[in-house]
Design a protein around this motif. Structure first.
Motif: not given
Length: 329
Positions: A62-64, A80-81, A120-122, A126-128
């Protein structure tokens, strides 16, 4: 003397064409763990990857990570979620990175597909957008932006354990990632997953794909639509061989198909391009990456890039290709 001059000019022209011929360049090996089936984005003048697959008996990562200068990758977020990061659908849309659907836990107990949508913008927060989109939980669908909306096309509801009824040929669209409209329950192209979708000249294109298990089949057909509902078959059998798990994009006004896998041939290392989906050409280069499947593809700084993928073994290589300004297919 005149003949000698013409001969010299001809040789010079041939040399110039040879030295400016497109070729793949190995940009380096990324610090992220070698993987395939990851999400990828071009966002804020950077390349990004997220999640992916290491093996079938472990949870997916779940890495970015992001790459801003073409050389140095940076870990942006370790966990990440979102959970379903194996073969998710991803897109850059409305100044955000989006990841949706996907598979979780491989062949482990508790495995599942998802119909969650995240943005996400960054890359950190992260927004669901929704925990339950109107389309059924799935992975390996096509995802494109077309006429100001996100479009989802086909996919499969089950990875290792499904049957042919898991395959979809429905088409959905959304203006915000939260609310989805079913454009058609059954498109003209056959139900499939592991295909690719791109947009070119105000049309959506569906390329290849098929099914993995329990009944394997692979396709090399090409379909187009301007509205996502009415579809035209541009090629029943494109010259590239039927395949799953390939990558596709649009670069320099042409569709590109790169690599992939078939049960008969294993990995592919070829690169094809087309302006209309009907007529395809093989790109010949002196140097190319090792044959692979489920790699990321990007268009960035007027170059074509690939990263990662399963090249037997998994890879974390990053390659780029720059077409000369005077390049003509």
């Amino acid at each position: 003397m005149k003949l000698l001059l013409l001969a010299a000019l001809s040789l010079a022209s041939a040399y110039a064409q040879e030295t400016t011929a497109p070729d793949w360049l190995l940009e380096g090996t990324a610090p992220w763990q070698a993987r395939d089936s990851q999400a990828e984005w071009v966002f804020k003048d950077q390349l990004w990857i997220g999640g992916g697959w290491f093996q079938s008996f472990a949870e997916p990562p779940r890495d970015v990570w992001s790459l801003g200068d073409g050389k140095e990758w940076k870990l942006i977020e370790k966990n990440a979620p979102w959970l379903h990061s194996d073969l998710p659908m991803n897109i850059t849309f409305a100044d955000k990175m989006w990841i949706m659907g996907g598979w979780y836990k491989g062949r482990l107990p508790g495995h599942s597909a998802s119909n969650q949508v995240w943005s996400s913008n960054d890359g950190v927060k992260w927004e669901q957008a929704t925990a339950n989109a109107e389309w059924s939980p799935r992975l390996a669908a096509g995802l494109v932006e077309h006429r100001g909306r996100i479009w989802m096309l086909g996919g499969t509801e089950n990875y290792y354990f499904g049957d042919d009824t898991s395959l979809k040929n429905d088409v959905w669209s959304s203006a915000d990632g939260k609310t989805w409209k079913q454009e058609t329950a059954k498109a003209a192209w056959s139900p499939r997953a592991y295909h690719q979708a791109v947009t070119l000249d105000d049309k959506i294109y569906i390329l290849g794909g098929g099914n993995y298990v329990p009944t394997y089949h692979a396709k090399n057909d090409v379909w187009s639509s301007s509205d996502g509902v009415n579809w035209t078959c541009e090629a029943e059998k494109a010259p590239w061989e039927p395949r799953l798990w390939f990558s596709a994009t649009v670069y320099r006004g042409r569709m590109w198909v790169l690599g992939g896998w078939s049960k008969d041939k294993d990995n592919f290392g070829d690169v094809w391009h087309s302006a209309d989906g009907k007529n395809w050409q093989l790109l010949e280069t002196k140097t190319c990456w090792k044959a692979r499947h489920e790699h990321s593809v990007f268009v960035f700084k007027d170059k074509l890039w690939i990263a990662g993928g399963h090249a037997r073994p998994l890879s974390s290589e990053v390659w780029s290709l720059s077409l000369p300004e005077n390049w003509k297919p």
